[in-house]
Enzyme design. Structure first.
Site, short mmCIF file in Angstrom:
data_model
loop_
_atom_site.label_atom_id
_atom_site.label_comp_id
_atom_site.label_asym_id
_atom_site.label_seq_id
_atom_site.Cartn_x
_atom_site.Cartn_y
_atom_site.Cartn_z
N PRO A 56 -16.83 72.01 -30.76
CA PRO A 56 -16.27 71.22 -29.70
C PRO A 56 -14.89 70.85 -29.89
O PRO A 56 -14.34 70.89 -31.12
CB PRO A 56 -17.09 69.95 -30.07
CG PRO A 56 -17.63 70.03 -31.32
CD PRO A 56 -17.87 71.47 -31.48
N ASN A 57 -14.03 70.51 -28.89
CA ASN A 57 -12.64 70.06 -28.75
C ASN A 57 -11.75 71.12 -29.31
O ASN A 57 -10.45 70.85 -29.15
CB ASN A 57 -12.47 68.99 -29.75
CG ASN A 57 -13.41 67.71 -29.32
OD1 ASN A 57 -13.08 67.34 -28.16
ND2 ASN A 57 -13.90 67.16 -30.11
N ARG A 84 -3.91 68.92 -29.06
CA ARG A 84 -4.76 67.87 -29.60
C ARG A 84 -4.05 67.99 -31.15
O ARG A 84 -4.22 68.87 -31.83
CB ARG A 84 -6.09 68.09 -29.81
CG ARG A 84 -6.91 67.20 -30.56
CD ARG A 84 -8.41 67.72 -30.34
NE ARG A 84 -9.10 67.06 -31.33
CZ ARG A 84 -9.90 67.40 -32.38
NH1 ARG A 84 -9.79 68.80 -32.38
NH2 ARG A 84 -10.43 66.99 -33.12
N TYR A 88 -3.89 71.12 -36.33
CA TYR A 88 -4.19 72.30 -35.80
C TYR A 88 -3.38 73.36 -35.23
O TYR A 88 -3.53 74.29 -34.86
CB TYR A 88 -5.39 71.75 -34.54
CG TYR A 88 -6.37 70.99 -35.12
CD1 TYR A 88 -7.38 71.51 -36.25
CD2 TYR A 88 -6.49 69.68 -34.76
CE1 TYR A 88 -8.38 70.78 -36.53
CE2 TYR A 88 -7.70 69.02 -35.01
CZ TYR A 88 -8.48 69.23 -36.11
OH TYR A 88 -9.35 68.66 -36.41
N ASN A 93 -16.47 78.54 -35.88
CA ASN A 93 -15.81 77.14 -36.22
C ASN A 93 -16.80 75.96 -35.50
O ASN A 93 -16.41 75.77 -34.30
CB ASN A 93 -14.49 77.16 -35.51
CG ASN A 93 -13.59 76.03 -36.16
OD1 ASN A 93 -14.34 75.05 -36.20
ND2 ASN A 93 -12.34 75.88 -36.20
N ALA A 107 -16.42 69.28 -35.30
CA ALA A 107 -17.21 68.19 -35.96
C ALA A 107 -18.59 68.59 -36.08
O ALA A 107 -19.22 67.75 -37.31
CB ALA A 107 -16.93 67.11 -35.02
N HIS A 151 -20.15 68.97 -40.00
CA HIS A 151 -20.39 67.52 -40.81
C HIS A 151 -21.78 67.08 -40.79
O HIS A 151 -22.25 66.25 -41.46
CB HIS A 151 -19.32 66.71 -40.82
CG HIS A 151 -17.97 67.34 -40.71
ND1 HIS A 151 -17.50 67.93 -41.96
CD2 HIS A 151 -17.08 67.29 -39.97
CE1 HIS A 151 -16.24 68.45 -41.58
NE2 HIS A 151 -16.17 68.14 -40.32
N ASP A 211 -29.75 74.97 -39.00
CA ASP A 211 -30.91 75.66 -39.08
C ASP A 211 -31.04 77.11 -38.22
O ASP A 211 -31.74 78.03 -38.33
CB ASP A 211 -32.06 74.77 -38.36
CG ASP A 211 -32.52 73.61 -39.36
OD1 ASP A 211 -32.03 73.66 -40.43
OD2 ASP A 211 -33.26 72.86 -38.84
N GLU A 229 -17.95 80.89 -41.74
CA GLU A 229 -17.38 79.65 -41.07
C GLU A 229 -15.95 79.38 -41.07
O GLU A 229 -15.21 79.66 -42.41
CB GLU A 229 -18.01 78.55 -42.04
CG GLU A 229 -17.80 77.19 -41.57
CD GLU A 229 -18.37 75.86 -42.57
OE1 GLU A 229 -17.89 74.76 -42.43
OE2 GLU A 229 -18.96 76.40 -43.41
N HIS A 253 -12.38 77.10 -40.53
CA HIS A 253 -11.66 75.74 -40.25
C HIS A 253 -10.22 76.09 -40.15
O HIS A 253 -9.78 76.83 -40.74
CB HIS A 253 -11.75 74.73 -40.87
CG HIS A 253 -13.49 74.51 -40.80
ND1 HIS A 253 -14.09 73.58 -39.88
CD2 HIS A 253 -14.39 74.90 -41.79
CE1 HIS A 253 -15.39 73.75 -40.15
NE2 HIS A 253 -15.54 74.38 -41.28
N SER A 270 -7.83 73.73 -40.28
CA SER A 270 -6.99 72.72 -41.25
C SER A 270 -8.13 72.90 -42.76
O SER A 270 -9.12 73.41 -42.40
CB SER A 270 -7.13 71.33 -40.72
OG SER A 270 -8.27 70.70 -40.63
N ARG A 281 -8.61 66.32 -45.84
CA ARG A 281 -8.54 65.41 -44.91
C ARG A 281 -9.42 64.10 -45.00
O ARG A 281 -9.88 63.92 -46.30
CB ARG A 281 -9.06 66.20 -43.77
CG ARG A 281 -7.84 67.21 -43.13
CD ARG A 281 -8.12 67.82 -41.84
NE ARG A 281 -7.90 66.74 -40.89
CZ ARG A 281 -8.49 67.01 -39.55
NH1 ARG A 281 -8.73 68.11 -39.33
NH2 ARG A 281 -8.48 66.02 -38.78
N ARG A 312 -15.04 64.63 -43.75
CA ARG A 312 -14.86 65.99 -43.46
C ARG A 312 -15.03 66.91 -44.66
O ARG A 312 -15.21 68.21 -44.32
CB ARG A 312 -13.44 66.40 -42.82
CG ARG A 312 -13.33 65.69 -41.58
CD ARG A 312 -11.96 66.04 -41.02
NE ARG A 312 -11.52 65.13 -39.90
CZ ARG A 312 -11.88 65.12 -38.60
NH1 ARG A 312 -12.68 66.36 -38.20
NH2 ARG A 312 -11.39 64.50 -37.71
#
Length: 144
Positions: free
Chosen positions: A8-9, A16, A21, A73, A76, A79, A86, A97, A99, A101, A106, A110
């Site tokens: 998301p985002n 943003r 980012y 990635n 959000a 978390h 699963d 995985e 990220h 940042s 942070r 997070r």
């Protein structure tokens, strides 16, 4: 084939919270990833979704398609999405995985990833290069 999943985002990259980012758009990051994958003879499929179920459905593609590894990635969802965790735990291919940042520098909420216990590793804090580092790590696991 390698599957890249942006959560998301991430479609808002470049506009943003550029202090976290960066200014590079998701399209530019994807173009760089695809170029690198092609240069080493690897096919790549990239999706971005703001919807948890769509991300899970794409993870489930592993059962019906020749997907050798995943770069994810989760945004959000990192978390708190036990459902994505699963789905990843149910598959037996290398998963990295990512990220942009450093999530550990942070906000405290997070610092916890429910995803990291079920993947081979996590790369965070290197901006768009995090994806290239993940691709390199994934290829080393696939081609061993």
């Amino acid at each position: 084939m390698i599957l890249v999943i942006h959560g998301p985002n991430l479609n808002l990259l470049g506009v943003r919270e550029v202090e976290f980012y960066g200014k590079r758009s998701l399209d530019r990051i994807n173009d760089t990833l695809i170029s690198k994958a092609r240069s080493v003879g690897v096919n790549m499929d990239i999706i971005q979704s703001n919807h948890e179920g769509e991300i899970i459905d794409n993870i489930h593609r592993v059962f019906n398609e020749d997907i050798e590894g995943i770069i994810i990635n989760p945004g959000a969802f990192t978390h708190y999405s036990i459902a994505i965790r699963d789905a990843l735990a149910a598959i037996d291919i290398p998963i990295i995985e990512v990220h942009l940042s450093n999530i550990y520098k942070r906000e405290k909420f997070r610092h916890k990833s429910v995803i990291s216990p079920v993947v081979q590793g996590q790369i965070a804090g290197f901006g768009p290069d995090s994806y290239l580092l993940a691709l390199e790590a994934l290829l080393r696991r696939i081609r061993v």
